[in-house]
Design a protein around this motif. Structure first.
Motif, PDB file in Angstrom:
ATOM      1  N   GLN A 167     -10.855  -6.099  -6.852  1.00 51.39           N
ATOM      2  CA  GLN A 167     -11.768  -6.861  -6.005  1.00 51.39           C
ATOM      3  C   GLN A 167     -11.187  -7.034  -4.602  1.00 51.39           C
ATOM      4  O   GLN A 167      -9.979  -7.071  -4.423  1.00 51.39           O
ATOM      5  CB  GLN A 167     -12.027  -8.243  -6.623  1.00 51.39           C
ATOM      6  CG  GLN A 167     -12.616  -8.192  -8.020  1.00 51.39           C
ATOM      7  CD  GLN A 167     -12.775  -9.578  -8.612  1.00 51.39           C
ATOM      8  OE1 GLN A 167     -13.045 -10.559  -7.902  1.00 51.39           O
ATOM      9  NE2 GLN A 167     -12.616  -9.694  -9.932  1.00 51.39           N
ATOM     10  N   GLN A 168     -12.069  -7.126  -3.634  1.00 54.97           N
ATOM     11  CA  GLN A 168     -11.690  -7.354  -2.235  1.00 54.97           C
ATOM     12  C   GLN A 168     -10.618  -6.375  -1.749  1.00 54.97           C
ATOM     13  O   GLN A 168      -9.613  -6.770  -1.148  1.00 54.97           O
ATOM     14  CB  GLN A 168     -11.168  -8.790  -2.075  1.00 54.97           C
ATOM     15  CG  GLN A 168     -12.093  -9.861  -2.583  1.00 54.97           C
ATOM     16  CD  GLN A 168     -11.396 -11.199  -2.737  1.00 54.97           C
ATOM     17  OE1 GLN A 168     -10.467 -11.516  -1.989  1.00 54.97           O
ATOM     18  NE2 GLN A 168     -11.818 -12.010  -3.702  1.00 54.97           N
ATOM     19  N   ALA A 181       4.794   9.722   1.399  1.00 57.71           N
ATOM     20  CA  ALA A 181       4.053   8.848   2.299  1.00 57.71           C
ATOM     21  C   ALA A 181       2.832   8.312   1.565  1.00 57.71           C
ATOM     22  O   ALA A 181       2.076   9.067   0.955  1.00 57.71           O
ATOM     23  CB  ALA A 181       3.622   9.616   3.544  1.00 57.71           C
ATOM     24  N   CYS A 182       2.647   7.014   1.634  1.00 52.81           N
ATOM     25  CA  CYS A 182       1.560   6.376   0.893  1.00 52.81           C
ATOM     26  C   CYS A 182       0.761   5.435   1.787  1.00 52.81           C
ATOM     27  O   CYS A 182       1.238   4.963   2.813  1.00 52.81           O
ATOM     28  CB  CYS A 182       2.110   5.572  -0.282  1.00 52.81           C
ATOM     29  SG  CYS A 182       2.908   6.558  -1.562  1.00 52.81           S
ATOM     30  N   VAL A 183      -0.459   5.177   1.353  1.00 52.31           N
ATOM     31  CA  VAL A 183      -1.284   4.132   1.931  1.00 52.31           C
ATOM     32  C   VAL A 183      -1.305   2.983   0.934  1.00 52.31           C
ATOM     33  O   VAL A 183      -1.447   3.200  -0.274  1.00 52.31           O
ATOM     34  CB  VAL A 183      -2.723   4.626   2.184  1.00 52.31           C
ATOM     35  CG1 VAL A 183      -3.606   3.469   2.631  1.00 52.31           C
ATOM     36  CG2 VAL A 183      -2.739   5.735   3.224  1.00 52.31           C
ATOM     37  N   LYS A 184      -1.130   1.765   1.426  1.00 53.86           N
ATOM     38  CA  LYS A 184      -1.176   0.591   0.552  1.00 53.86           C
ATOM     39  C   LYS A 184      -2.576  -0.009   0.551  1.00 53.86           C
ATOM     40  O   LYS A 184      -3.206  -0.138   1.608  1.00 53.86           O
ATOM     41  CB  LYS A 184      -0.181  -0.471   1.025  1.00 53.86           C
ATOM     42  CG  LYS A 184       1.263  -0.153   0.769  1.00 53.86           C
ATOM     43  CD  LYS A 184       2.186  -1.182   1.405  1.00 53.86           C
ATOM     44  CE  LYS A 184       2.005  -2.565   0.823  1.00 53.86           C
ATOM     45  NZ  LYS A 184       2.982  -3.531   1.412  1.00 53.86           N
ATOM     46  N   VAL A 185      -3.029  -0.367  -0.643  1.00 56.40           N
ATOM     47  CA  VAL A 185      -4.295  -1.088  -0.777  1.00 56.40           C
ATOM     48  C   VAL A 185      -3.994  -2.381  -1.514  1.00 56.40           C
ATOM     49  O   VAL A 185      -3.365  -2.370  -2.577  1.00 56.40           O
ATOM     50  CB  VAL A 185      -5.341  -0.273  -1.563  1.00 56.40           C
ATOM     51  CG1 VAL A 185      -6.597  -1.111  -1.798  1.00 56.40           C
ATOM     52  CG2 VAL A 185      -5.702   1.007  -0.811  1.00 56.40           C
ATOM     53  N   VAL A 186      -4.399  -3.492  -0.932  1.00 58.01           N
ATOM     54  CA  VAL A 186      -4.195  -4.787  -1.576  1.00 58.01           C
ATOM     55  C   VAL A 186      -5.545  -5.343  -1.997  1.00 58.01           C
ATOM     56  O   VAL A 186      -6.588  -5.025  -1.416  1.00 58.01           O
ATOM     57  CB  VAL A 186      -3.472  -5.781  -0.643  1.00 58.01           C
ATOM     58  CG1 VAL A 186      -2.100  -5.252  -0.261  1.00 58.01           C
ATOM     59  CG2 VAL A 186      -4.306  -6.057   0.609  1.00 58.01           C
ATOM     60  N   GLY A 187      -5.529  -6.168  -3.019  1.00 63.99           N
ATOM     61  CA  GLY A 187      -6.759  -6.771  -3.495  1.00 63.99           C
ATOM     62  C   GLY A 187      -6.467  -7.769  -4.591  1.00 63.99           C
ATOM     63  O   GLY A 187      -5.338  -8.244  -4.741  1.00 63.99           O
ATOM     64  N   LYS A 188      -7.473  -8.072  -5.363  1.00 65.55           N
ATOM     65  CA  LYS A 188      -7.363  -9.011  -6.476  1.00 65.55           C
ATOM     66  C   LYS A 188      -7.880  -8.329  -7.737  1.00 65.55           C
ATOM     67  O   LYS A 188      -8.734  -7.444  -7.676  1.00 65.55           O
ATOM     68  CB  LYS A 188      -8.209 -10.269  -6.215  1.00 65.55           C
ATOM     69  CG  LYS A 188      -7.843 -11.033  -4.947  1.00 65.55           C
ATOM     70  CD  LYS A 188      -6.553 -11.816  -5.126  1.00 65.55           C
ATOM     71  CE  LYS A 188      -6.271 -12.702  -3.913  1.00 65.55           C
ATOM     72  NZ  LYS A 188      -5.032 -13.502  -4.076  1.00 65.55           N
ATOM     73  N   ASP A 208      -2.884 -11.129  -7.714  1.00 61.63           N
ATOM     74  CA  ASP A 208      -2.715 -10.263  -6.552  1.00 61.63           C
ATOM     75  C   ASP A 208      -2.372  -8.863  -7.050  1.00 61.63           C
ATOM     76  O   ASP A 208      -1.588  -8.689  -7.977  1.00 61.63           O
ATOM     77  CB  ASP A 208      -1.593 -10.771  -5.654  1.00 61.63           C
ATOM     78  CG  ASP A 208      -1.931 -12.104  -4.992  1.00 61.63           C
ATOM     79  OD1 ASP A 208      -3.123 -12.338  -4.708  1.00 61.63           O
ATOM     80  OD2 ASP A 208      -1.007 -12.910  -4.776  1.00 61.63           O
ATOM     81  N   CYS A 209      -2.952  -7.864  -6.424  1.00 62.10           N
ATOM     82  CA  CYS A 209      -2.729  -6.481  -6.845  1.00 62.10           C
ATOM     83  C   CYS A 209      -2.472  -5.609  -5.618  1.00 62.10           C
ATOM     84  O   CYS A 209      -3.199  -5.698  -4.627  1.00 62.10           O
ATOM     85  CB  CYS A 209      -3.956  -5.968  -7.595  1.00 62.10           C
ATOM     86  SG  CYS A 209      -3.809  -4.282  -8.226  1.00 62.10           S
ATOM     87  N   THR A 210      -1.414  -4.815  -5.673  1.00 58.76           N
ATOM     88  CA  THR A 210      -1.104  -3.883  -4.587  1.00 58.76           C
ATOM     89  C   THR A 210      -0.940  -2.493  -5.179  1.00 58.76           C
ATOM     90  O   THR A 210      -0.291  -2.325  -6.213  1.00 58.76           O
ATOM     91  CB  THR A 210       0.198  -4.271  -3.860  1.00 58.76           C
ATOM     92  OG1 THR A 210       0.098  -5.624  -3.410  1.00 58.76           O
ATOM     93  CG2 THR A 210       0.443  -3.360  -2.668  1.00 58.76           C
ATOM     94  N   ILE A 211      -1.537  -1.521  -4.530  1.00 58.86           N
ATOM     95  CA  ILE A 211      -1.500  -0.146  -5.018  1.00 58.86           C
ATOM     96  C   ILE A 211      -1.019   0.762  -3.889  1.00 58.86           C
ATOM     97  O   ILE A 211      -1.486   0.673  -2.754  1.00 58.86           O
ATOM     98  CB  ILE A 211      -2.898   0.309  -5.471  1.00 58.86           C
ATOM     99  CG1 ILE A 211      -3.428  -0.598  -6.581  1.00 58.86           C
ATOM    100  CG2 ILE A 211      -2.861   1.753  -5.952  1.00 58.86           C
ATOM    101  CD1 ILE A 211      -4.923  -0.554  -6.722  1.00 58.86           C
TER     102      ILE A 211
END
Length: 259
Positions: A167-168, A181-188, A208-211
């Motif tokens: 979510q979000q 090299a990575c892109v971080k995505v944060v959310g719930k 909290d969730c980070t990918i």
């Protein structure tokens, strides 16, 4: 000689299912506790990070096909408990490391703390039979997957489910995982939505969730959740999963069964 099993390709929804069990280890045969794993989620894509939730959601959606196309991967699963947090009763999983063949095979080494005593045992699973090594006797026990306390996580469908339930989502910059090299995505994410990772998840709250998503190959490199997935857990507890060695040859040897 035990048979040798090799990695193959897995259709969506056919992966090995595993459950993390908070049970008490005894020197007896069904000493099986656990596990994991892992799960998977997300990948990358792309160019410059943006603050757009729509863009972050697109990155997560792009992860599905590459993750489903994998034939194997290596994983580590680590539970990071604050030093001042009380340990749960019974058995606490400290970490798991192993290899997964997406045709439904897995081998792993599991570290647990049993009443403050560190123990380690090996685990091997096929679709139909699970093998657990007793850390006291070092003997192996085989049980049908349907009766094993290790067996409820679908590694392919579970990854897609988590991916769909974040979510979000918001991009949060770029960062390397190892040399990638990575892109971080944060959310719930809701605690119940990681039940494929933590079978006892029942807390009524968002974590909290980070990918971390590989920029070039759209494969998940790391997933972290922070929060209480199980009622009564410390809200600072972290669960960290790292994936690597994608599509490398996996040779899983079945151990001799003693019962």
């Amino acid at each position: 000689m035990p048979p040798s099993l090799h990695n193959g390709r897995m259709a969506h929804g056919s992966a090995l299912r595993i459950r993390v069990w908070h049970v008490s280890l005894s020197a007896a045969v069904s000493l099986t506790v656990l596990i994991v794993l892992c799960l998977g989620l997300v990948p990358s894509g792309c160019g410059k990070p943006s603050a757009s939730g729509a863009d972050a959601g697109a990155l997560l959606a792009e992860a599905v096909a590459p993750m489903e196309a994998l034939s194997s991967f290596h994983f580590t699963y680590t539970v990071i408990r604050p030093a001042d947090a009380p340990a749960p009763p019974g058995t606490e999983i400290a970490g798991i490391e192993g290899d997964v063949s997406l045709e439904g095979l897995m081998e792993a080494v599991v570290d647990v703390n049993q009443s403050g005593v560190p123990l380690q045992f090996k685990f091997v699973a096929t679709n139909d039979v699970h093998y657990v090594q007793n850390p006291a006797s070092q003997e192996w026990q085989s049980v049908p997957a349907s009766l094993s306390p290790v067996g409820d996580l679908n590694l392919s469908a579970g990854a897609v489910l988590i991916l769909e339930r974040v979510q979000q989502p918001t991009e949060a910059g770029a960062e390397k995982v190892g040399d990638t090299a990575c892109v971080k995505v944060v959310g719930k994410i809701a605690a119940q939505d990681i039940a494929d990772l933590v079978s006892a998840a029942d807390a009524q709250e968002l974590l909290d969730c980070t990918i971390w998503l590989g920029k070039d190959d759209h494969l998940v490199r790391r997933i972290q959740t922070v929060g209480a997935a199980v009622s009564g857990e410390d809200k600072r507890l972290k669960r960290l999963i790292e994936l690597s060695a994608f599509n490398e040859a996996v040779d899983i040897q079945l151990p001799p069964s003693t019962g």
